[in-house]
Scaffold this active site. Sequence first.
Site, mmCIF file in Angstrom:
data_model
loop_
_atom_site.group_PDB
_atom_site.id
_atom_site.type_symbol
_atom_site.label_atom_id
_atom_site.label_comp_id
_atom_site.label_asym_id
_atom_site.label_seq_id
_atom_site.Cartn_x
_atom_site.Cartn_y
_atom_site.Cartn_z
ATOM 1 N N LYS A 31 124.333 68.900 -26.155
ATOM 2 C CA LYS A 31 125.123 67.668 -26.284
ATOM 3 C C LYS A 31 124.210 66.457 -26.153
ATOM 4 C CE LYS A 31 128.002 65.990 -22.893
ATOM 5 N NZ LYS A 31 128.081 64.537 -22.706
ATOM 6 N N ASP A 58 128.151 63.167 -28.579
ATOM 7 C CA ASP A 58 129.244 62.674 -27.732
ATOM 8 C C ASP A 58 129.140 61.160 -27.586
ATOM 9 O OD1 ASP A 58 131.379 62.581 -25.979
ATOM 10 O OD2 ASP A 58 130.202 63.225 -24.243
ATOM 11 N N LEU A 59 129.525 60.436 -28.655
ATOM 12 C CA LEU A 59 129.463 58.967 -28.617
ATOM 13 C C LEU A 59 130.855 58.349 -28.490
ATOM 14 C CD1 LEU A 59 126.639 58.321 -31.268
ATOM 15 C CD2 LEU A 59 126.443 58.520 -28.779
ATOM 16 N N LYS A 60 131.888 59.175 -28.469
ATOM 17 C CA LYS A 60 133.281 58.726 -28.220
ATOM 18 C C LYS A 60 133.644 57.503 -29.065
ATOM 19 C CE LYS A 60 133.523 60.628 -23.537
ATOM 20 N NZ LYS A 60 132.126 61.091 -23.349
ATOM 21 N N PHE A 61 133.622 57.662 -30.390
ATOM 22 C CA PHE A 61 133.949 56.552 -31.292
ATOM 23 C C PHE A 61 135.384 56.052 -31.067
ATOM 24 C CE2 PHE A 61 130.949 58.944 -34.307
ATOM 25 C CZ PHE A 61 129.849 58.205 -33.918
ATOM 26 N N HIS A 62 135.562 54.740 -31.028
ATOM 27 C CA HIS A 62 136.890 54.130 -30.830
ATOM 28 C C HIS A 62 136.828 52.726 -31.444
ATOM 29 C CE1 HIS A 62 140.304 53.064 -27.737
ATOM 30 N NE2 HIS A 62 140.686 52.959 -29.000
ATOM 31 N N ASP A 63 137.385 52.595 -32.668
ATOM 32 C CA ASP A 63 137.285 51.313 -33.365
ATOM 33 C C ASP A 63 138.363 51.312 -34.453
ATOM 34 O OD1 ASP A 63 136.210 48.889 -34.555
ATOM 35 O OD2 ASP A 63 134.275 49.415 -33.678
ATOM 36 N N ILE A 64 138.320 50.365 -35.369
ATOM 37 C CA ILE A 64 139.296 50.387 -36.460
ATOM 38 C C ILE A 64 139.001 51.600 -37.357
ATOM 39 C CG2 ILE A 64 139.713 47.900 -36.413
ATOM 40 C CD1 ILE A 64 137.878 47.661 -38.877
ATOM 41 N N PRO A 65 140.031 52.100 -38.069
ATOM 42 C CA PRO A 65 139.861 53.354 -38.810
ATOM 43 C C PRO A 65 138.653 53.352 -39.735
ATOM 44 C CG PRO A 65 142.176 52.776 -38.741
ATOM 45 C CD PRO A 65 141.428 51.619 -38.116
ATOM 46 N N THR A 67 135.795 51.757 -39.618
ATOM 47 C CA THR A 67 134.520 51.820 -38.904
ATOM 48 C C THR A 67 134.275 53.207 -38.314
ATOM 49 O OG1 THR A 67 134.710 49.476 -38.406
ATOM 50 C CG2 THR A 67 133.200 50.732 -37.023
ATOM 51 N N THR A 115 138.505 61.437 -17.337
ATOM 52 C CA THR A 115 138.834 62.017 -16.030
ATOM 53 C C THR A 115 138.509 61.050 -14.886
ATOM 54 O OG1 THR A 115 136.729 63.167 -16.181
ATOM 55 C CG2 THR A 115 138.695 64.461 -16.643
ATOM 56 N N ARG A 177 131.008 73.889 -12.574
ATOM 57 C CA ARG A 177 130.001 74.154 -11.541
ATOM 58 C C ARG A 177 129.985 75.632 -11.174
ATOM 59 N NH1 ARG A 177 128.431 70.213 -12.988
ATOM 60 N NH2 ARG A 177 127.707 68.348 -11.919
ATOM 61 N N ARG A 207 123.780 68.877 -14.959
ATOM 62 C CA ARG A 207 122.915 68.861 -13.777
ATOM 63 C C ARG A 207 122.609 70.236 -13.182
ATOM 64 N NH1 ARG A 207 126.116 63.877 -11.322
ATOM 65 N NH2 ARG A 207 127.640 64.920 -12.669
HETATM 66 O O1 C5P Z 1 126.033 67.091 -14.781
HETATM 67 P P1 C5P Z 1 127.403 67.481 -15.231
HETATM 68 O O2 C5P Z 1 127.525 68.942 -15.600
HETATM 69 O O3 C5P Z 1 128.466 67.031 -14.251
HETATM 70 O O4 C5P Z 1 127.632 66.642 -16.592
HETATM 71 C C1 C5P Z 1 128.862 66.658 -17.279
HETATM 72 C C2 C5P Z 1 128.718 66.025 -18.620
HETATM 73 O O5 C5P Z 1 130.011 65.941 -19.214
HETATM 74 C C3 C5P Z 1 128.156 64.616 -18.621
HETATM 75 O O6 C5P Z 1 127.446 64.438 -19.847
HETATM 76 C C4 C5P Z 1 129.395 63.743 -18.570
HETATM 77 O O7 C5P Z 1 129.194 62.492 -19.165
HETATM 78 C C5 C5P Z 1 130.358 64.582 -19.425
HETATM 79 N N1 C5P Z 1 131.774 64.351 -19.130
HETATM 80 C C6 C5P Z 1 132.336 64.555 -17.890
HETATM 81 N N2 C5P Z 1 133.665 64.320 -17.695
HETATM 82 C C7 C5P Z 1 134.429 63.902 -18.706
HETATM 83 C C8 C5P Z 1 133.881 63.709 -19.978
HETATM 84 C C9 C5P Z 1 132.527 63.946 -20.159
HETATM 85 O O8 C5P Z 1 131.654 64.953 -16.955
HETATM 86 N N3 C5P Z 1 135.705 63.709 -18.496
#
Ligand code: C5P
Length: 231
Positions: A31, A58-65, A67, A115, A177, A207
């Site tokens: 990613k 994962d750039l989470k696009f959010h704009d006018i359709p 764009t 989240t 985790r 991480r």
């Molecule tokens: O280090 P870790 O495993 O917590 O990273 C989680 C990844 O998922 C990060 O790139 C974080 O930006 C992304 N993410 C998240 N929670 C979300 C959406 C994306 O942790 N709700």
Amino acid sequence: MATELIVGLDVDTRDEALRAVKSCGVCRWFKIGSQLFTRCGPDIVREVRGMGKEVFLDLKFHDIPNTVAKAARAAADLGVSLFTIHAAGGRKMIEATRAAVEGTSARILAVTVLTSLSDAMLRDEVGLPETAAETVFRYAKLATDSGAHGIVCSSHEIAVVREAVGPVPIIVTPGIRPVWAPADDQSRIMTPAEAARSGSNFIVVVRPILKHADPAQAVNLILEELAPCHP
Ligand code: C5P
């Protein structure tokens, strides 16, 4: 479908990113988010693709359709397999995105409610009257009805999202985790096996892998944990 591991390249430099891809060599999916993309630009996508890997942009696009559709097509032309948009952009934005990537192999993932937003923040700051779970259900349905191929959500929202979208759309879950890793700042976590058994198609882990003394071993431990969960 077997649950796949996506390693998030949440780093600042090209060297760190490419080193991480090499050390996680058995993993197929990586990613690239706004941190690395803003530092390195589209070349980093090309380089990771050039190493034979699949890229989730994962750039989470959010704009006018118009764009978002143009940005989505640019992502598809870069060769990404998955990319994110915000479901809150609405039906027309999602439909335009789908039309723009038709005929390519890029698949659209919609983000519902971040989240990091609580029920109180949604009500008092964003101005949405429903709870986060109700909004997740409504946005997930809107997104897939409008052409999104899948949803990104917390592992604890998988059941709500599956009920909203049915069996076909892809569900991608961060906040994972393994029992051997610290939780860091994630609060509502699941283990890889729990997320797989709950129906996640892809888990995103950063991480626990990148901060591990031996990232390759961390990847292997997660893949071993996922293996018995495969149907
Ligand atoms: O280090 P870790 O495993 O917590 O990273 C989680 C990844 O998922 C990060 O790139 C974080 O930006 C992304 N993410 C998240 N929670 C979300 C959406 C994306 O942790 N709700």
